[in-house]
Design an enzyme around this catalytic site. Sequence first.
Site, short mmCIF file in Angstrom:
data_model
loop_
_atom_site.label_atom_id
_atom_site.label_comp_id
_atom_site.label_asym_id
_atom_site.label_seq_id
_atom_site.Cartn_x
_atom_site.Cartn_y
_atom_site.Cartn_z
N ASP A 46 62.06 30.84 62.60
CA ASP A 46 61.87 32.27 62.34
C ASP A 46 63.04 33.08 62.89
OD1 ASP A 46 59.14 33.15 61.23
OD2 ASP A 46 58.54 31.66 62.70
N GLU A 69 60.64 40.93 60.43
CA GLU A 69 59.37 40.73 61.13
C GLU A 69 59.57 40.44 62.62
OE1 GLU A 69 55.12 38.38 60.61
OE2 GLU A 69 56.89 37.58 59.61
N ASP A 121 61.00 38.65 55.63
CA ASP A 121 60.10 37.76 56.36
C ASP A 121 60.84 36.44 56.49
OD1 ASP A 121 58.12 36.27 57.50
OD2 ASP A 121 56.53 37.04 56.21
N ILE A 123 60.26 33.55 57.92
CA ILE A 123 59.40 32.45 57.46
C ILE A 123 58.03 33.04 57.17
CG2 ILE A 123 58.18 30.34 58.02
CD1 ILE A 123 60.44 29.31 59.50
N ASP A 124 57.72 33.13 55.90
CA ASP A 124 56.39 33.54 55.47
C ASP A 124 55.57 32.26 55.32
OD1 ASP A 124 54.38 35.28 54.57
OD2 ASP A 124 54.85 34.80 52.49
N THR A 126 54.22 30.59 58.46
CA THR A 126 54.67 29.81 59.61
C THR A 126 53.78 28.60 59.86
OG1 THR A 126 55.55 31.82 60.62
CG2 THR A 126 55.21 29.95 62.07
N HIS A 209 43.49 34.79 56.28
CA HIS A 209 44.43 35.56 55.47
C HIS A 209 43.82 36.13 54.21
CE1 HIS A 209 48.20 33.46 57.35
NE2 HIS A 209 47.52 34.21 58.20
N SER A 233 51.93 31.16 52.14
CA SER A 233 53.12 31.97 51.92
C SER A 233 53.21 32.58 50.53
CB SER A 233 54.40 31.15 52.20
OG SER A 233 54.77 30.37 51.08
N LYS A 236 52.84 31.35 46.57
CA LYS A 236 51.80 31.63 45.57
C LYS A 236 52.32 32.56 44.49
CE LYS A 236 48.87 32.89 48.80
NZ LYS A 236 49.55 32.40 50.02
N ARG A 250 44.99 38.25 47.02
CA ARG A 250 44.98 38.51 48.45
C ARG A 250 43.87 39.53 48.66
NH1 ARG A 250 47.41 36.92 53.55
NH2 ARG A 250 47.67 38.80 54.80
N ASP A 265 55.43 40.83 53.55
CA ASP A 265 54.59 39.74 53.04
C ASP A 265 54.46 39.74 51.52
OD1 ASP A 265 53.95 38.56 55.50
OD2 ASP A 265 52.35 40.01 55.87
#
Length: 322
Positions: A46, A69, A121, A123-124, A126, A209, A233, A236, A250, A265
């Site tokens: 990250d 982030e 981001d 690393i979306d 993690t 999430h 992440s 999708k 989401r 995100d």
Amino acid sequence: MSLEQATGLRAVIAAAKLCQAVRNVMVDNGPTKLDKTDKSPVTVADFGAQAVVCKMISDQFPSDAVVGEEGSAALREEKNVAHLEKVVSFVNQQMPCDGDSVCQWIDRGAGQAQGRYWVLDPIDGTKGFLRNDQYAVALALIENGQVQWGFLACPALPNAQTAGSIFVAQCGAGAKMYSLEGDDLGSIRVSTQSGIAAARLAESVESAHTNQGLAAQLRENLNIGAEPVRMDSQAKYAAVARGDAEIYLRSPNSKTPDYRENIWDHAAGYLVVEEAGGRVTDVRGHPLDWSQGKRLENNIGVLATNGLLHDEVVNALAKLLS
């Protein structure tokens, strides 16, 4: 190729290579994370990915803000010297650096979400990264409340030619897929599936999430027979954009009714789907409002589809959410 496209593509390629190197060396061979105050894992990757991307953007666009982030405060603590040294060692594989420069580059991501700025981001997903599953490096350029460029590197999402994929979209100009080396693999388009019962639904792996109960109700109400495709992440979004799935939901969580989505995100994935011919709104069918700072304050949840199924899904969600 514009300077924005060239810089964004180079930046996510470098960040993806750093993340791969960290994963290959550290995920199975030692501790890779610190805990932020909210207890979410923050990996060496990250910090390294944010440093690399911020440095490359700053070199080409010194006046542009970056909204990232991460921050370097935890890395600067004496107890985390070993973690900083690890970050420096991996960033050094991409560009010369030391601890001070890496921390400065990371903190370049503390910009304001207004006017023209990049949102990152590093690393979306993690947790997916840590368990050798899907993750993404997500970078977007927003200008005056409109997402102009989206760069989505998915190092663990294979295509027909390579083990990982990068997706790039420009507002009004379509979306393309690249290899992790930057080879142009051509334009991508969403699925042409118009029958809701045959739709494939992409969901988060982490139950925290999303509201997976609502998603299950949605599948039942629409007679969707296929099991959900669960991945971490913004990968999708990539799945919807290139036709591997038709719906990404989401959904809001009843346990956190006041929660609003962070722009990092969604910004990159949003534009990739839209420019691949799909449609992205909140769960009420309202356009996503990127003008409200670091969060989508005027939106609840997010719904991405191939466009053909969008209104049907929104109508079904309205009945369930009522």
